[in-house]
Write a protein that holds these residues in place. Structure first.
Motif, short mmCIF file in Angstrom:
data_model
loop_
_atom_site.label_atom_id
_atom_site.label_comp_id
_atom_site.label_asym_id
_atom_site.label_seq_id
_atom_site.Cartn_x
_atom_site.Cartn_y
_atom_site.Cartn_z
N MET A 1 0.86 -1.17 0.00
CA MET A 1 0.00 0.00 0.00
C MET A 1 0.90 1.23 0.00
O MET A 1 1.68 1.43 0.92
N ASP A 2 0.79 2.06 -1.04
CA ASP A 2 1.66 3.22 -1.20
C ASP A 2 0.93 4.49 -0.74
O ASP A 2 0.28 5.17 -1.53
N LEU A 3 1.03 4.79 0.54
CA LEU A 3 0.32 5.91 1.15
C LEU A 3 1.15 7.19 1.02
O LEU A 3 1.74 7.66 1.99
N LYS A 4 1.19 7.76 -0.18
CA LYS A 4 1.95 8.98 -0.44
C LYS A 4 1.11 10.21 -0.09
O LYS A 4 -0.12 10.17 -0.21
N PRO A 5 1.77 11.32 0.28
CA PRO A 5 1.01 12.55 0.55
C PRO A 5 0.21 12.97 -0.69
O PRO A 5 0.73 12.93 -1.81
N GLY A 6 -1.05 13.29 -0.49
CA GLY A 6 -1.92 13.71 -1.58
C GLY A 6 -2.66 12.57 -2.25
O GLY A 6 -3.58 12.81 -3.04
N SER A 7 -2.29 11.31 -1.95
CA SER A 7 -3.00 10.19 -2.58
C SER A 7 -4.40 10.06 -1.98
O SER A 7 -4.61 10.32 -0.80
N ARG A 8 -5.36 9.67 -2.82
CA ARG A 8 -6.76 9.57 -2.40
C ARG A 8 -7.17 8.12 -2.30
O ARG A 8 -6.88 7.32 -3.20
N TRP A 9 -7.89 7.79 -1.24
CA TRP A 9 -8.33 6.42 -0.96
C TRP A 9 -9.79 6.45 -0.55
O TRP A 9 -10.30 7.46 -0.09
N LYS A 10 -10.45 5.30 -0.67
CA LYS A 10 -11.85 5.19 -0.24
C LYS A 10 -12.08 3.83 0.39
O LYS A 10 -11.34 2.87 0.14
N SER A 11 -13.12 3.78 1.19
CA SER A 11 -13.49 2.54 1.85
C SER A 11 -14.08 1.56 0.83
O SER A 11 -14.75 1.97 -0.11
N ALA A 12 -13.84 0.28 1.07
CA ALA A 12 -14.40 -0.76 0.22
C ALA A 12 -15.83 -1.11 0.63
O ALA A 12 -16.53 -1.82 -0.09
N VAL A 13 -16.28 -0.60 1.81
CA VAL A 13 -17.58 -1.01 2.33
C VAL A 13 -18.54 0.12 2.72
O VAL A 13 -19.68 -0.14 3.08
N CYS A 14 -18.07 1.37 2.68
CA CYS A 14 -18.96 2.49 3.01
C CYS A 14 -18.55 3.72 2.20
O CYS A 14 -17.77 3.62 1.27
N ASP A 15 -19.06 4.88 2.58
CA ASP A 15 -18.83 6.11 1.81
C ASP A 15 -17.55 6.87 2.17
O ASP A 15 -17.26 7.89 1.55
N VAL A 16 -16.80 6.43 3.14
CA VAL A 16 -15.61 7.16 3.61
C VAL A 16 -14.59 7.33 2.48
O VAL A 16 -14.28 6.39 1.76
N GLU A 17 -14.08 8.56 2.37
CA GLU A 17 -12.99 8.88 1.45
C GLU A 17 -11.97 9.70 2.22
O GLU A 17 -12.34 10.55 3.04
N VAL A 18 -10.67 9.45 1.96
CA VAL A 18 -9.60 10.16 2.67
C VAL A 18 -8.50 10.57 1.70
O VAL A 18 -8.36 10.01 0.62
#
Length: 102
Positions: free
Chosen positions: A1-18
């Motif tokens: 998992m490449d958690l770089k600054p500015g990268s966008r991710w979302k939950s696989a099971v709900c509406d959460v986005e980070v």
């Protein structure tokens, strides 16, 4: 998992986005609702539901940080899943107290 600054991710099971604000100092796996988050552009897998132990929710506009790994993310879309790292919940950062302007 490449958690770089500015990268966008979302939950696989709900509406959460980070969005990643600070990357982890060590290898880390960010999860939401009991499942690993997925890149923002990917489609959500079918047939998964939020794990009961990870359904406390995440609030939009809040920063979530993990002291142990140094990871900090900004929640851009609220949802029912709890943000975790390796199954350990990470909490919302408290706002800094500003000095009074008397």
């Amino acid at each position: 998992m490449d958690l770089k600054p500015g990268s966008r991710w979302k939950s696989a099971v709900c509406d959460v986005e980070v969005v990643v604000v600070k990357p982890p100092k060590t290898e880390a796996t960010l999860e939401c609702g009991g499942y690993q988050v997925i890149p923002h552009a990917e489609g959500k897998p079918e047939g998964k539901a939020i794990a009961e132990d990870f359904a406390e929710g995440s609030a939009a506009g809040k920063r979530y940080a993990d002291e142990e790994t140094g990871l900090e993310v900004l929640c851009t879309k609220a949802g029912k899943g709890t943000l975790t790292i390796g199954g350990r919940p990470i909490g919302a950062k408290e706002a800094k107290k500003l000095p009074a302007s008397d």
